[in-house]
Design an enzyme around this catalytic site. Structure first.
Site, PDB file in Angstrom:
ATOM      1  N   ASN A 210      12.367 -14.624  -2.990  1.00 48.03           N
ATOM      2  CA  ASN A 210      11.958 -14.354  -1.621  1.00 48.03           C
ATOM      3  C   ASN A 210      13.101 -14.679  -0.675  1.00 48.03           C
ATOM      4  OD1 ASN A 210       9.348 -13.460  -0.297  1.00 48.03           O
ATOM      5  ND2 ASN A 210       9.890 -15.206   1.013  1.00 48.03           N
TER       6      ASN A 210
ATOM      7  N   HIS B  65      -4.566  -4.267  -2.585  1.00 44.42           N
ATOM      8  CA  HIS B  65      -4.991  -3.947  -1.209  1.00 44.42           C
ATOM      9  C   HIS B  65      -5.076  -2.448  -0.973  1.00 44.42           C
ATOM     10  CE1 HIS B  65      -3.362  -8.165   0.011  1.00 44.42           C
ATOM     11  NE2 HIS B  65      -4.521  -8.222  -0.609  1.00 44.42           N
TER      12      HIS B  65
ATOM     13  N   SER C 263       4.974 -13.781   1.496  1.00 42.82           N
ATOM     14  CA  SER C 263       4.914 -15.089   2.175  1.00 42.82           C
ATOM     15  C   SER C 263       3.822 -15.952   1.556  1.00 42.82           C
ATOM     16  CB  SER C 263       4.643 -14.887   3.672  1.00 42.82           C
ATOM     17  OG  SER C 263       3.403 -14.197   3.834  1.00 42.82           O
TER      18      SER C 263
ATOM     19  N   VAL D 234       0.838  -1.212   0.000  1.00 40.31           N
ATOM     20  CA  VAL D 234       0.000   0.000   0.000  1.00 40.31           C
ATOM     21  C   VAL D 234       0.871   1.259   0.000  1.00 40.31           C
ATOM     22  CG1 VAL D 234      -1.919  -1.180   1.137  1.00 40.31           C
ATOM     23  CG2 VAL D 234      -0.161  -0.075   2.544  1.00 40.31           C
ATOM     24  N   ASP D 235       2.196   1.073  -0.203  1.00 38.01           N
ATOM     25  CA  ASP D 235       3.160   2.176  -0.008  1.00 38.01           C
ATOM     26  C   ASP D 235       3.440   3.014  -1.253  1.00 38.01           C
ATOM     27  OD1 ASP D 235       5.667  -0.456   0.177  1.00 38.01           O
ATOM     28  OD2 ASP D 235       4.935   0.609  -1.592  1.00 38.01           O
TER      29      ASP D 235
ATOM     30  N   GLY E  72       8.894 -11.249  -2.765  1.00 39.88           N
ATOM     31  CA  GLY E  72       8.784 -10.631  -1.442  1.00 39.88           C
ATOM     32  C   GLY E  72       7.442 -10.827  -0.767  1.00 39.88           C
TER      33      GLY E  72
HETATM   34  C1  BV8 Z   1     -11.171 -11.107   1.256  1.00 45.11           C
HETATM   35  C2  BV8 Z   1      -3.617  -3.841   3.519  1.00 45.11           C
HETATM   36  C3  BV8 Z   1     -13.472 -11.735   1.097  1.00 45.11           C
HETATM   37  C4  BV8 Z   1      -3.756  -3.294   4.894  1.00 45.11           C
HETATM   38  C5  BV8 Z   1      -3.637  -6.294   3.735  1.00 45.11           C
HETATM   39  C6  BV8 Z   1      -9.484 -17.500   1.085  1.00 45.11           C
HETATM   40  C7  BV8 Z   1     -10.053 -16.688   0.123  1.00 45.11           C
HETATM   41  C8  BV8 Z   1     -10.358 -15.361   0.407  1.00 45.11           C
HETATM   42  C9  BV8 Z   1     -10.077 -14.833   1.680  1.00 45.11           C
HETATM   43  C10 BV8 Z   1      -9.509 -15.633   2.628  1.00 45.11           C
HETATM   44  C11 BV8 Z   1      -9.217 -16.965   2.350  1.00 45.11           C
HETATM   45  N1  BV8 Z   1      -8.679 -17.500   3.464  1.00 45.11           N
HETATM   46  C12 BV8 Z   1      -8.599 -16.554   4.427  1.00 45.11           C
HETATM   47  C13 BV8 Z   1      -9.126 -15.422   3.963  1.00 45.11           C
HETATM   48  C14 BV8 Z   1      -9.232 -14.188   4.727  1.00 45.11           C
HETATM   49  C15 BV8 Z   1      -8.016 -13.285   4.544  1.00 45.11           C
HETATM   50  C16 BV8 Z   1      -6.687 -14.012   4.539  1.00 45.11           C
HETATM   51  O1  BV8 Z   1      -6.119 -14.272   3.491  1.00 45.11           O
HETATM   52  N2  BV8 Z   1      -6.176 -14.305   5.723  1.00 45.11           N
HETATM   53  C17 BV8 Z   1      -4.873 -14.936   5.821  1.00 45.11           C
HETATM   54  C18 BV8 Z   1      -4.142 -14.368   7.026  1.00 45.11           C
HETATM   55  C19 BV8 Z   1      -5.082 -16.412   5.904  1.00 45.11           C
HETATM   56  N3  BV8 Z   1      -8.156 -12.512   3.339  1.00 45.11           N
HETATM   57  C20 BV8 Z   1      -8.886 -11.397   3.390  1.00 45.11           C
HETATM   58  O2  BV8 Z   1      -9.500 -11.030   4.377  1.00 45.11           O
HETATM   59  C21 BV8 Z   1      -8.968 -10.568   2.126  1.00 45.11           C
HETATM   60  N4  BV8 Z   1     -10.340 -10.237   1.881  1.00 45.11           N
HETATM   61  O3  BV8 Z   1     -10.772 -12.082   0.732  1.00 45.11           O
HETATM   62  O4  BV8 Z   1     -12.518 -10.732   1.327  1.00 45.11           O
HETATM   63  C22 BV8 Z   1     -13.446 -12.714   2.262  1.00 45.11           C
HETATM   64  C23 BV8 Z   1     -13.290 -12.250   3.565  1.00 45.11           C
HETATM   65  C24 BV8 Z   1     -13.286 -13.168   4.627  1.00 45.11           C
HETATM   66  C25 BV8 Z   1     -13.389 -14.532   4.383  1.00 45.11           C
HETATM   67  C26 BV8 Z   1     -13.492 -14.984   3.049  1.00 45.11           C
HETATM   68  C27 BV8 Z   1     -13.528 -14.071   1.996  1.00 45.11           C
HETATM   69  C28 BV8 Z   1      -8.251  -9.235   2.303  1.00 45.11           C
HETATM   70  C29 BV8 Z   1      -6.785  -9.429   2.504  1.00 45.11           C
HETATM   71  C30 BV8 Z   1      -6.070  -8.055   2.449  1.00 45.11           C
HETATM   72  C31 BV8 Z   1      -5.723  -7.602   3.839  1.00 45.11           C
HETATM   73  N5  BV8 Z   1      -4.930  -6.344   3.777  1.00 45.11           N
HETATM   74  N6  BV8 Z   1      -2.938  -5.142   3.574  1.00 45.11           N
HETATM   75  C32 BV8 Z   1      -2.429  -2.918   5.501  1.00 45.11           C
HETATM   76  O5  BV8 Z   1      -1.402  -2.892   4.797  1.00 45.11           O
HETATM   77  O6  BV8 Z   1      -2.433  -2.610   6.706  1.00 45.11           O
HETATM   78  S1  BV8 Z   1      -2.822  -7.751   3.858  1.00 45.11           S
HETATM   79  C33 BV8 Z   1      -1.200  -7.392   4.237  1.00 45.11           C
HETATM   80  O7  BV8 Z   1      -0.682  -8.555   4.794  1.00 45.11           O
HETATM   81  C34 BV8 Z   1      -0.374  -7.127   3.039  1.00 45.11           C
HETATM   82  O8  BV8 Z   1      -1.030  -6.352   2.088  1.00 45.11           O
HETATM   83  C35 BV8 Z   1      -0.033  -8.495   2.553  1.00 45.11           C
HETATM   84  O9  BV8 Z   1      -0.983  -8.966   1.657  1.00 45.11           O
HETATM   85  C36 BV8 Z   1      -0.135  -9.304   3.810  1.00 45.11           C
HETATM   86  C37 BV8 Z   1       1.249  -9.679   4.268  1.00 45.11           C
HETATM   87  O10 BV8 Z   1       1.736 -10.498   3.291  1.00 45.11           O
HETATM   88  P1  BV8 Z   1       3.150 -10.220   2.615  1.00 45.11           P
HETATM   89  O11 BV8 Z   1       3.078  -9.005   1.783  1.00 45.11           O
HETATM   90  O12 BV8 Z   1       3.506 -11.490   1.975  1.00 45.11           O
HETATM   91  O13 BV8 Z   1       4.119  -9.880   3.799  1.00 45.11           O
HETATM   92  P2  BV8 Z   1       4.743 -10.907   4.820  1.00 45.11           P
HETATM   93  O14 BV8 Z   1       5.356 -10.107   5.908  1.00 45.11           O
HETATM   94  O15 BV8 Z   1       3.728 -11.942   5.142  1.00 45.11           O
HETATM   95  O16 BV8 Z   1       5.898 -11.634   3.965  1.00 45.11           O
HETATM   96  C38 BV8 Z   1       6.986 -10.878   3.486  1.00 45.11           C
HETATM   97  C39 BV8 Z   1       7.900 -11.859   2.801  1.00 45.11           C
HETATM   98  O17 BV8 Z   1       8.989 -11.126   2.278  1.00 45.11           O
HETATM   99  C40 BV8 Z   1       8.479 -12.905   3.750  1.00 45.11           C
HETATM  100  O18 BV8 Z   1       8.282 -14.184   3.189  1.00 45.11           O
HETATM  101  C41 BV8 Z   1       9.986 -12.572   3.805  1.00 45.11           C
HETATM  102  O19 BV8 Z   1      10.788 -13.735   3.802  1.00 45.11           O
HETATM  103  C42 BV8 Z   1      10.180 -11.827   2.510  1.00 45.11           C
HETATM  104  N7  BV8 Z   1      11.230 -10.820   2.531  1.00 45.11           N
HETATM  105  C43 BV8 Z   1      11.600 -10.003   3.553  1.00 45.11           C
HETATM  106  N8  BV8 Z   1      12.595  -9.187   3.119  1.00 45.11           N
HETATM  107  C44 BV8 Z   1      12.822  -9.487   1.813  1.00 45.11           C
HETATM  108  C45 BV8 Z   1      11.954 -10.524   1.429  1.00 45.11           C
HETATM  109  N9  BV8 Z   1      11.936 -11.050   0.188  1.00 45.11           N
HETATM  110  C46 BV8 Z   1      12.802 -10.526  -0.714  1.00 45.11           C
HETATM  111  N10 BV8 Z   1      13.664  -9.534  -0.425  1.00 45.11           N
HETATM  112  C47 BV8 Z   1      13.700  -8.990   0.816  1.00 45.11           C
HETATM  113  N11 BV8 Z   1      14.586  -8.004   1.087  1.00 45.11           N
END
Ligand code: BV8
Length: 265
Positions: free
Chosen positions: A234, A140, A210, A124-125, A208
């Site tokens: 990643n 997002h 998970s 979102v940045d 980048g």
């Molecule tokens: C929805 C904005 C309908 C806000 C964010 C199945 C289908 C549909 C939905 C779901 C489902 N199962 C579960 C759900 C519900 C939920 C979900 O997915 N939950 C997860 C936790 C299981 N999804 C939702 O609610 C979505 N809505 O589908 O609506 C619905 C609703 C409910 C139930 C059914 C259907 C909405 C999801 C969006 C939420 N908003 N962001 C804000 O920013 O504050 S999500 C937010 O977290 C980010 O946007 C991002 O998507 C997420 C984090 O993920 P990553 O970006 O991957 O970050 P993370 O830290 O996890 O990983 C970083 C990676 O980078 C690591 O692996 C690391 O090793 C690596 N890394 C680090 N440094 C480096 C690097 N890689 C390379 N170079 C580097 N230097």
């Protein structure tokens, strides 16, 4: 790793329709915290009796997946908007890193030879746009814009921290960040653009992320089902590492410029 970098460079040099999905990891080298790291740190801090919820501490002592929800905003709009404004100011102060710049260059080269390039970001940045990426789909939303909860009217707050919490729009209703919270639907236009791009892509890069948040992570699986070559860049292994054609476990800011250096013009 250099074999994988050569193979990815070769793939991208020949690709006609490229889709890239990015997550918080590509902005990590710009100094922006990822979600997993924050969540892990939250576990550590609560195991050490928790960290006082100072503004900085909010990130350390709260799980973003609990703060990034309509319920949290409903329950405590002041705390949630303070946390989001703190992040917003941080995003504006951050600079795109070599990973962002490399993706913008890959887009330029793919398009220059008549190909199609789509960047799906969970971030979102707005750092991709500041790095020069053009066809960006914000799955997002964006923390840089906020919207009135009543009218939906969008505003772009200035670069300095807000002074009133929770902030209010002209009509007096609450302002919220224009992001998609957990439990909220993604913007229809974004989902449609992503589905169309994934349906026809021949190369899909996951960078980048998970790969645990849906429906965004689902696009990786859809691309593989459609026969696209799939690549992951990643820092750590993820649930998709065993399924992609190439998994490069390294920092995006280091690997992507190398890939560009080995791609044909
Ligand atoms: C929805 C904005 C309908 C806000 C964010 C199945 C289908 C549909 C939905 C779901 C489902 N199962 C579960 C759900 C519900 C939920 C979900 O997915 N939950 C997860 C936790 C299981 N999804 C939702 O609610 C979505 N809505 O589908 O609506 C619905 C609703 C409910 C139930 C059914 C259907 C909405 C999801 C969006 C939420 N908003 N962001 C804000 O920013 O504050 S999500 C937010 O977290 C980010 O946007 C991002 O998507 C997420 C984090 O993920 P990553 O970006 O991957 O970050 P993370 O830290 O996890 O990983 C970083 C990676 O980078 C690591 O692996 C690391 O090793 C690596 N890394 C680090 N440094 C480096 C690097 N890689 C390379 N170079 C580097 N230097």
């Amino acid at each position: 790793m250099s074999g994988a970098v050569d193979a990815v460079a070769e793939l991208l040099s020949r690709a006609r329709r490229v889709v890239v999905l990015t997550g918080a990891g590509i902005s990590a080298e710009s100094g922006l915290r990822t979600f997993r790291e924050a969540a892990d740190r939250q576990e550590q801090s609560t195991s050490r009796g928790g960290v006082p919820p100072t503004m900085e501490g909010l990130w350390k002592s709260f799980d973003p997946q609990k703060l990034a929800t309509p319920e949290a905003f409903e329950a405590d709009p002041e705390m949630v908007t303070r946390w989001y404004d703190h992040r917003r100011v941080g995003c504006l102060a951050a600079q795109p890193n070599p990973g962002h710049v490399a993706l913008a260059e890959i887009e330029r080269r793919v398009v220059a030879r008549g190909g199609v390039f789509t960047l799906l970001t969970q971030n979102v940045d707005r750092l991709h746009q500041r790095a020069g990426s053009v066809n960006v789909v914000e799955l997002h939303g964006s923390i840089i814009e906020w919207r009135c909860v009543k009218t939906g009217r969008k505003v772009t707050p200035g670069p300095g921290a807000m002074t009133e919490f929770p902030p209010r729009s002209e009509c007096g209703a609450l302002l919220r960040p224009d992001v998609v919270w957990f439990g909220e639907m993604l913007p229809e236009t974004a989902v449609r653009a992503a589905q169309e791009a994934v349906a026809e892509c021949d190369v899909f890069l996951s960078v980048g992320t998970s790969a645990q948040v849906y429906p965004a992570a689902g696009f990786i699986h859809a691309a593989a089902r459609n026969g696209a070559k799939t690549v992951e860049v990643n820092k750590d292994p993820t649930p998709i590492s065993p399924m992609v054609d190439w998994s490069v476990l390294a920092k995006a800011g280091e690997v992507l410029p190398e890939v560009v250096g080995r791609m044909g013009e």
